[in-house]
Design a protein around this motif. Structure first.
Motif, PDB file in Angstrom:
ATOM      1  N   TRP A  43      43.771  42.941  74.894  1.00  0.00           N
ATOM      2  CA  TRP A  43      43.253  43.897  75.863  1.00  0.00           C
ATOM      3  C   TRP A  43      44.405  44.506  76.637  1.00  0.00           C
ATOM      4  CZ3 TRP A  43      39.866  40.174  74.370  1.00  0.00           C
ATOM      5  CH2 TRP A  43      38.536  40.559  74.182  1.00  0.00           C
ATOM      6  N   TYR A  44      44.220  45.731  77.025  1.00  0.00           N
ATOM      7  CA  TYR A  44      45.224  46.460  77.789  1.00  0.00           C
ATOM      8  C   TYR A  44      45.392  45.885  79.200  1.00  0.00           C
ATOM      9  CZ  TYR A  44      47.616  50.426  79.950  1.00  0.00           C
ATOM     10  OH  TYR A  44      48.515  51.216  80.615  1.00  0.00           O
ATOM     11  N   SER A  51      40.923  49.041  77.262  1.00  0.00           N
ATOM     12  CA  SER A  51      40.829  49.203  75.819  1.00  0.00           C
ATOM     13  C   SER A  51      41.263  47.928  75.113  1.00  0.00           C
ATOM     14  CB  SER A  51      41.720  50.375  75.388  1.00  0.00           C
ATOM     15  OG  SER A  51      41.523  50.682  74.033  1.00  0.00           O
ATOM     16  N   ARG A  52      40.776  47.760  73.883  1.00  0.00           N
ATOM     17  CA  ARG A  52      41.110  46.562  73.113  1.00  0.00           C
ATOM     18  C   ARG A  52      41.338  46.923  71.655  1.00  0.00           C
ATOM     19  NH1 ARG A  52      35.097  43.916  73.142  1.00  0.00           N
ATOM     20  NH2 ARG A  52      34.110  45.731  72.221  1.00  0.00           N
ATOM     21  N   THR A  53      42.004  46.021  70.961  1.00  0.00           N
ATOM     22  CA  THR A  53      42.196  46.106  69.517  1.00  0.00           C
ATOM     23  C   THR A  53      42.130  44.697  68.968  1.00  0.00           C
ATOM     24  OG1 THR A  53      43.513  48.117  69.585  1.00  0.00           O
ATOM     25  CG2 THR A  53      43.816  46.709  67.671  1.00  0.00           C
ATOM     26  N   PHE A  73      45.816  50.643  71.088  1.00  0.00           N
ATOM     27  CA  PHE A  73      44.527  50.197  71.606  1.00  0.00           C
ATOM     28  C   PHE A  73      43.483  51.211  71.172  1.00  0.00           C
ATOM     29  CE2 PHE A  73      47.406  47.909  74.448  1.00  0.00           C
ATOM     30  CZ  PHE A  73      46.854  46.640  74.382  1.00  0.00           C
ATOM     31  N   VAL A  84      49.956  48.771  71.390  1.00  0.00           N
ATOM     32  CA  VAL A  84      49.659  47.361  71.655  1.00  0.00           C
ATOM     33  C   VAL A  84      50.968  46.616  71.938  1.00  0.00           C
ATOM     34  CG1 VAL A  84      48.732  45.212  70.676  1.00  0.00           C
ATOM     35  CG2 VAL A  84      47.551  47.379  70.266  1.00  0.00           C
ATOM     36  N   ALA A  88      49.951  44.610  76.075  1.00  0.00           N
ATOM     37  CA  ALA A  88      48.750  43.780  76.255  1.00  0.00           C
ATOM     38  C   ALA A  88      48.898  42.846  77.449  1.00  0.00           C
ATOM     39  CB  ALA A  88      48.478  42.964  74.999  1.00  0.00           C
TER      40      ALA A  88
END
Length: 146
Positions: A43-44, A51-53, A73, A84, A88
Motif C-alpha cells: 500500500w502507498y 492505492s495498492r498493488t 500502484f 511501488v 510503499a
C-alpha cells in the motif's frame, strides 16, 4: 547527422521502451490476491490505505521480485500510478509462509519480515525504501511482524 548520431536517435527510444516493458514471468501483478499462490500486497500509505498493488507468485525466489522498478500502484486512491519501488508504507502477506521486503534490489540490505497472513501497518526498515521482496523468506536481522 553522422551515422553514429543517427543510430543513437533510433536505438535509444527503442531501448528505453524495452527497459520499461519487461516483467518477470513467475509473478503476476494486480489489485487483489487470487488463488492459492503466494501473495503480497503493498500500500502507498500506512494502515493499508491509499492505492495498492498485489503480487502473486509460486513462492520462494522464483516467484519473488528482485527489483520493483517499473511496477506502479494500480488501485484508486492516494499514490495511484506512482512507483511501488521506494514508495510503499504498509504491506499484507497473504501467503502461508513469511515474506521479506528488502531495502535494496537483489534481496539485500535492511529488511522487514512479515509472518504468514499478517499485516505490517507501517513498515519499519523498508518504509518508503523498498526495492525487492521474497516470498517464503525470513531474513536475518530483519524487523519481524508476527
Amino acid at each position: 547527422m553522422t551515422n553514429i548520431r543517427r543510430a543513437l536517435v533510433v536505438a535509444l527510444p527503442a531501448a528505453a521502451a524495452l527497459a520499461f516493458s519487461v516483467t518477470p514471468a513467475q509473478a503476476s501483478v494486480g489489485i487483489h490476491c487470487t488463488g492459492d499462490a503466494s501473495c503480497g500486497t503493498f500500500w502507498y500509505n500506512s494502515g493499508q490505505n491509499g492505492s495498492r498493488t498485489s503480487f502473486t507468485g509460486t513462492g520462494g525466489i522464483n516467484g519473488s521480485i528482485k527489483d520493483l522498478a517499473g511496477y506502479k500502484f494500480l488501485d484508486s486512491g492516494a499514490g495511484q500510478g506512482t512507483p511501488v519501488k521506494n514508495g510503499a508504507a504498509s504491506f499484507y502477506n497473504g501467503s502461508g509462509a513469511p515474506t521479506t521486503i528488502f531495502y535494496n534490489s537483489g534481496w539485500n540490505g535492511p529488511c522487514d519480515t512479515v509472518a504468514a497472513y499478517t499485516v505490517a501497518n507501517q513498515l519499519v526498515n523498508t518504509y518508503n525504501d523498498n526495492a525487492s521482496f521474497a516470498f517464503g523468506a525470513s531474513g536475518s536481522n530483519c524487523y519481524k511482524f508476527n
